[in-house]
Design a protein around this motif. Structure first.
Motif, PDB file in Angstrom:
ATOM      1  N   ILE A   1      45.676 -12.307   8.111  1.00  0.00           N
ATOM      2  CA  ILE A   1      46.358 -12.460   6.818  1.00  0.00           C
ATOM      3  C   ILE A   1      47.502 -11.462   6.701  1.00  0.00           C
ATOM      4  N   ILE A   2      47.230 -10.225   7.094  1.00  0.00           N
ATOM      5  CA  ILE A   2      48.295  -9.207   7.040  1.00  0.00           C
ATOM      6  C   ILE A   2      49.483  -9.646   7.894  1.00  0.00           C
ATOM      7  N   GLU A   3      49.167 -10.199   9.062  1.00  0.00           N
ATOM      8  CA  GLU A   3      50.230 -10.596   9.981  1.00  0.00           C
ATOM      9  C   GLU A   3      51.105 -11.690   9.368  1.00  0.00           C
ATOM     10  N   ILE A   4      50.466 -12.692   8.800  1.00  0.00           N
ATOM     11  CA  ILE A   4      51.241 -13.778   8.192  1.00  0.00           C
ATOM     12  C   ILE A   4      52.018 -13.253   6.985  1.00  0.00           C
ATOM     13  N   TRP A   5      51.366 -12.383   6.231  1.00  0.00           N
ATOM     14  CA  TRP A   5      52.008 -11.789   5.054  1.00  0.00           C
ATOM     15  C   TRP A   5      53.282 -11.034   5.455  1.00  0.00           C
TER      16      TRP A   5
END
Lengths: 415, 389
Positions: B20-24
């Motif tokens: 999620i952090i990566e996509i964010w």
């Protein structure tokens, strides 16, 4: 022990070429971008030809005058007279040179137009900077006192202006805006990214159209102060400031009443930053914020990517971990093994990045995007990259290692 | 189905947190890039407002000469005009089209005050660089005898000062509230820092011929005129004014310079971002591949229970979309602050467009990355998958 870890790491790398590719791509790409950026920054602010003495030089670029209520402000370069009076007289400095910013002009050869930049300078300019003379010599105090129409040109301009560019040109004439100047020397040019020393033609300041006669404080001249030693910079700065304090306040300049007067003498980097950030501390914070964000993203995204992948793949090796744990390997040893593996992979990525960067820099230097570009991978850039490499390896190694160490033996063996 | 997917993701939120952090983070990078590009494209499609082909700017500098400056400028003006290669000539201040310099003034009318770009030019400018007028007419040199100085403003300035009223004939005040100008005409666009410039309020003031500061000449030459004539021109000017400097700039070159100042940073940013995104995409692909490989048992069971290939693919794609939506919601919380707080004074529409573009691209990348692993998963044969456990 270490060589054992590396051997295992190598085998792991070869087992899944696709994942290895993703990992190496991420690492080498990020490092290449970081190295290119540092290399370019070094090109901009490091001490390079012809400003090789930048580490002990101070730059006086502008005079800033503002009124008592700080409502209006005037910022300009200075007059020759002003700099002679307040900068040239510095006793703590080794040498001071006064010269103009480069200015656009044109020369015509047949039906060809050559766009060029001209600079007016004193004789000390050639002693403070380190130009390489391919032909002839710089102009000296005698030329200036005589008001000779002489010029130092760059090799690039020589190639464009003279038909037979292999023959020596010292003693020949160049015609700029209908005035003939005698070529006295030919230097290897300075790139435009070093705006203080960049120009195509250098004239003595007594040449026509230099406007060194201006009587006020503002004009089109700037100065470079060379300290005897880098440790002397503070002393030179404070002497210069005490000189500036002698100017009576408030005063008037060309109809502008000022009560605050600031003339800074800064090392190149500080001067560079103040030039970009003329908008005060608010803008400074925004700029630092943006740079911080970009670097964070640039490093953070690939790092998260790697961590993610590593966390996922650590389970592939669950049975190996289980066996080692069952035979009594403590968590610390296991963690070290994974960190070493990661650092090893990162270094392979680093080597690829080094080759990539080197190729790209060669391309940039030879492409002519920036004339006289001399980007290099120097030791400083390389060591920064190595440190970055290590941080990267640790970042992407520690978290998976931690997760891995939490696996219980039974679970690990079962998988 | 969707609720079920949310539950699946929520149960594994810890393992998915990094994803999620990566996509964010990718979303934020994309949002920045899209904002930059949208902003510039929007500016680019607005018309320039004048013509620059075959137009040259001549910058004169009097240097140490202080005798009869304005007379010399006028002599030079007449001499240059006399050349048959010159179709049209105009004298203006140093802020000729595409120049690097700026000049601004505060202009007031009743309660509104507007910061404007300020250009001093004579009566010929609209003819020389062909600026069409949408109302009124361009001032004449003879108008200088009036009580107020005649000016021409652009539509942007008209709207800012008068809202819906016509500006023609209105008297404008300067910063101190003194009535100085009268509006003679209104033009549509004048983006003098080239196509990528934001359309801003601008005001042209009638240049006083007897003053000594504004001495840039803008000339339109016959097509095909080359440097031979240019050299002749420089020589002619030097013959009139000894010790003066003359710099001739082709507007096409100056425009290119302005373009480069905008395009180079965008290009660098674009290259870096695309490499970052390729990186993220590859990583995502790898992770999804791994996680699906680990769920073979589950897939086998679903297939054995009668799920079709399509529904397996849909499940995995759906999971990834839910994951992407989670991250995008987080990202939107940040991104929406920009239009709300009006950061950098950019029109809100730019940010909204940028957010939409970023969202679409993120979903595209995520779908592309999930497609192949999902297809792979759906082809798992239940007998083989269940046999393994």
């Amino acid at each position: 022990m270490l060589s054992n870890y590396i051997k295992i790491a190598w085998k792991v790398l070869l087992r899944h070429p696709f994942y290895t590719f993703i990992t190496l791509f991420g690492i080498s790409l990020t490092l290449t971008v970081l190295m290119l950026i540092t290399s370019f920054l070094d090109h901009l602010i490091g001490a390079h030809y012809p400003e090789t003495k930048r580490d002990r030089a101070l730059y006086v670029e502008r005079i800033v005058m503002s009124d008592s209520s700080q409502q209006s402000m005037m910022s300009n370069s200075m007059s020759f007279k002003f700099l002679t009076e307040y900068a040239k007289t510095l006793k703590t400095a080794e040498r001071v040179t006064i010269f103009s910013y480069f200015n656009g002009s044109n020369a015509y050869v047949g039906s060809q137009k050559i766009k060029l930049n001209i600079t007016f300078s004193d004789a000390d300019f050639w002693r403070v900077s380190d130009f390489k003379f391919i032909e002839g010599k710089p102009f000296n105090e005698q030329n200036i006192a005589n008001g000779d129409y002489v010029a130092v040109i760059t090799d690039d301009f020589k190639k464009h202006y003279f038909a037979n560019s292999d023959a020596p040109v010292v003693g020949k004439n160049v015609e700029i805006e209908n005035i003939n100047y005698k070529v006295i020397g030919v230097v290897k040019g300075s790139p435009i990214t070093r705006p203080f020393t960049h120009a195509d033609i250098y004239f003595p300041y007594t040449a026509p159209k230099s406007n060194y006669q201006n009587s006020g404080m503002v004009g089109n001249f700037i100065a470079m102060i060379l300290a005897k030693d880098a440790s002397d910079l503070k002393a030179v700065q404070s002497e210069f400031q005490s000189n500036i304090k002698k100017i009576p306040l408030p005063g008037k300049q060309g109809g502008f009443k000022y009560s605050v007067l600031e003339v800074r003498s800064d090392p190149y980097l500080e001067n560079f930053i103040t030039t970009i950030l003329n908008g005060g501390p608010g803008l400074k914070n925004i700029l630092y914020g943006v740079i911080g964000f970009i670097v964070l993203m640039l490093m953070g995204l690939p790092a998260i990517n790697l961590v993610n992948l590593n966390v996922g793949r650590i389970l592939e090796r669950a049975s190996e971990i289980g066996v080692r744990k069952a035979f009594g390997a403590p968590v610390k040893t296991l963690m070290w093994q994974f960190i070493v593996e990661n650092i090893f992979i990162t270094f392979i990525g680093g080597i690829i990045a080094l080759i990539l960067t080197f190729t790209l820099i060669q391309i940039i230097n030879t492409s002519g995007w920036i004339a006289y570009a001399d980007l290099t991978i120097n030791l400083k850039v390389f060591s920064i990259s190595i440190i970055v490499c290590l941080i990267f390896g640790l970042l992407s190694g520690v978290l998976p290692a931690l997760r891995m160490s939490k696996l219980s033996i039974i679970e690990a063996l079962k998988a | 189905m969707i609720r079920h997917l949310f539950k699946l993701i929520w149960n594994k939120k810890k393992t998915h947190s990094l994803l999620i952090i990566e996509i964010w983070a990718s979303f934020l990078v994309l949002f920045g890039l899209a904002t930059l590009i949208t902003y510039n494209v929007r500016n680019y499609i607005e018309p320039l407002g004048f013509e620059y082909e075959n137009v040259w700017a001549i910058n004169l500098g009097n240097n140490q000469d202080t005798v009869a400056i304005s007379e010399k400028v006028q002599t030079i003006f007449q001499r240059v005009k006399g050349f048959q290669e010159v179709e049209s000539i105009s004298r203006m201040s140093g802020v000729y089209p595409f120049s690097q310099s700026n000049n601004g003034r505060t202009v007031k009318y009743k309660n509104s005050d507007v910061q404007m770009s300020f250009v001093a030019a004579d009566e010929n400018l609209s003819k020389t660089i062909n600026i069409p007028l949408i109302a009124g007419k361009w001032y004449r040199n003879a108008d200088s005898v009036g009580k107020y100085i005649p000016v021409v403003i652009n539509r942007k300035a008209e709207t800012a000062l008068f809202e819906n009223q016509s500006a023609i004939g209105k008297v404008l005040k300067d910063y101190d509230g003194k009535a100085v100008w009268v509006v003679a005409g209104v033009i549509d666009y004048y983006k003098d820092k080239a196509e990528f410039m934001l359309n801003k309020p601008v005001m042209f003031e009638l240049l006083k011929a007897d003053q000594i500061y504004d001495k840039s000449l803008v000339i339109r030459v016959k097509p095909g005129t080359d440097a031979v004539f240019e050299a002749k021109l420089v020589k002619a000017i030097a013959g009139i004014a000894k010790g003066w400097s003359t710099e001739i700039v082709y507007l096409t070159d100056a425009r290119q310079k302005q373009h480069n100042m905008t395009l180079i940073p965008v290009l660098i940013f674009l290259i870096i971002c695309s490499f970052l995104l390729i990186n993220v995409a590859l990583g995502l692909f790898g992770i999804l591949n791994l996680s699906i490989a680990r769920r073979r048992g589950e897939i086998g069971l679903r297939r054995a229970m009668g799920a079709t290939e399509g529904s397996i693919t849909a499940q995995f794609l759906g999971e990834v979309w839910v994951l992407a939506t989670f991250s995008l919601v987080l990202g939107l919380l940040f991104a929406i602050q920009f239009p709300l707080m009006n950061v950098f004074d950019i029109a809100g529409g730019v940010y909204i467009t940028a957010i939409l573009i970023a969202v679409v691209i993120i979903f595209l990348i995520v779908t592309l990355c999930a497609w192949y692993p999902s297809r792979q998963a759906s082809r798992i044969h239940p007998a083989i998958a269940l046999h393994e456990d």
